[in-house]
Design an enzyme around this catalytic site. Structure first.
Site, short mmCIF file in Angstrom:
data_model
loop_
_atom_site.label_atom_id
_atom_site.label_comp_id
_atom_site.label_asym_id
_atom_site.label_seq_id
_atom_site.Cartn_x
_atom_site.Cartn_y
_atom_site.Cartn_z
N ASP A 133 -53.90 -52.98 7.09
CA ASP A 133 -54.48 -54.15 6.44
C ASP A 133 -55.92 -53.89 6.01
O ASP A 133 -56.35 -54.34 4.94
CB ASP A 133 -54.42 -55.36 7.37
CG ASP A 133 -54.84 -56.64 6.68
OD1 ASP A 133 -54.30 -56.96 5.60
OD2 ASP A 133 -55.73 -57.33 7.20
N GLU A 135 -73.24 -64.65 13.33
CA GLU A 135 -73.47 -64.54 11.89
C GLU A 135 -74.97 -64.68 11.63
O GLU A 135 -75.67 -65.40 12.34
CB GLU A 135 -72.71 -65.63 11.13
CG GLU A 135 -71.20 -65.62 11.33
CD GLU A 135 -70.53 -64.43 10.65
OE1 GLU A 135 -71.19 -63.78 9.79
OE2 GLU A 135 -69.36 -64.15 10.96
#
Length: 286
Positions: free
Chosen positions: A233, A208
């Site tokens: 999804d 991240e």
């Protein structure tokens, strides 16, 4: 008269020498034919190296424009060195093209029918040459294409765009998120398991970016029974989450789609849009 040995000393993808190679092929037979065949072999090797690097996007702290430029230069010279040793492609081309040499017209020198081998030089107006698609890209697109087409019908986003994002997130399926026991999650899009998710989850270490600095964190990700469920999804996420409205609004434009995902916060990588755009435009077939 152009000296083929001088041209062969250039970098494999030196665009300044592309037209010179064409002239060499016409003027110096068979020397020109051999030079062009070797340069094409170097071009092919460079495409393979480039595809291998794109299959493993680099998001480390030292990944920047300068490092990518020098890596590209290294790949160019490496492909030239590999071609100098030979992998057999140049010999095959020479045999095939030598048989296509036509008889010379009166007052003209015979030359091999070679121009289609070399990409058009900039500004020549020649058509775009399709790149050879690596086997792992073909397999990825063939295996997941039907699921992407289904998701495309519900979102309006071209299947190619979604396949590109799945390729970027999963390293063409080779870095798919797996559980501790090795069970596949089928999560090709790196979708995290937030508070609203009541399905299966797996924990995985991910990179991240916080204020532009890469950090390793353990995150929970959604897990699916199969790839079809993963695409469904993903399509539902884009349709139901208001933050992705602009993504759907720009669904037919590659750059708009990629930049929209980045602006919406789909990923924290500051180069996410550029990486996704490159994969969609350079690696995937129409």
């Amino acid at each position: 008269m152009i000296n083929p040995s001088e041209l062969s000393a250039k970098l494999a993808l030196d665009t300044q020498s592309v037209e010179a190679l064409r002239q060499s092929a016409r003027q110096n037979s068979p020397e020109g034919l051999k030079t062009v065949a070797r340069q094409f072999e170097a071009l092919f090797m460079n495409m393979m190296l480039k595809s291998m690097r794109e299959a493993s996007p680099q998001d480390g702290a030292f990944d920047n424009e300068q490092s990518r430029m020098y890596t590209s230069m290294l790949d160019q010279q490496l492909s030239q060195n590999l071609a100098a040793r030979g992998v057999g492609l140049a010999d095959v081309l020479i045999r095939q093209l030598s048989s296509s040499v036509t008889a010379p017209a009166p007052g003209k020198q015979a030359g091999p029918a070679i121009p289609a081998l070399i990409p058009p030089a900039p500004g020549t107006g020649a058509g775009k040459t399709d790149a050879l698609q690596p086997a792992h890209v073909q397999a990825f697109q063939t295996r997941l294409g039907p699921h992407a087409e289904e998701a495309s019908r519900t979102t309006g986003i071209p299947a190619k765009f979604m396949l590109g994002q799945a390729a970027l997130e999963s390293g063409w399926g080779r870095r798919e998120i797996v559980a501790a026991d090795g069970t596949p999650s089928h999560n090709l899009f790196g979708i995290k398991a937030g508070g609203g998710w009541d399905g299966k989850v797996v924990e995985h270490i991910t990179t991240e970016y916080v204020h532009g600095v890469a950090q390793k964190k353990v995150q929970k990700f959604r897990a699916y029974d199969n790839y079809a469920d993963a695409f469904r999804d993903y399509a539902h996420l884009l349709r139901s989450n208001p933050r992705y409205q602009q993504v759907l609004a720009n669904a037919q434009d590659v750059t708009g789609f990629a930049q929209g995902l980045q602006r919406a916060g789909y990923a924290t990588d500051p180069h996410y849009a550029d990486k996704l755009t490159r994969i969609i435009t350079q690696s995937l077939s129409a």
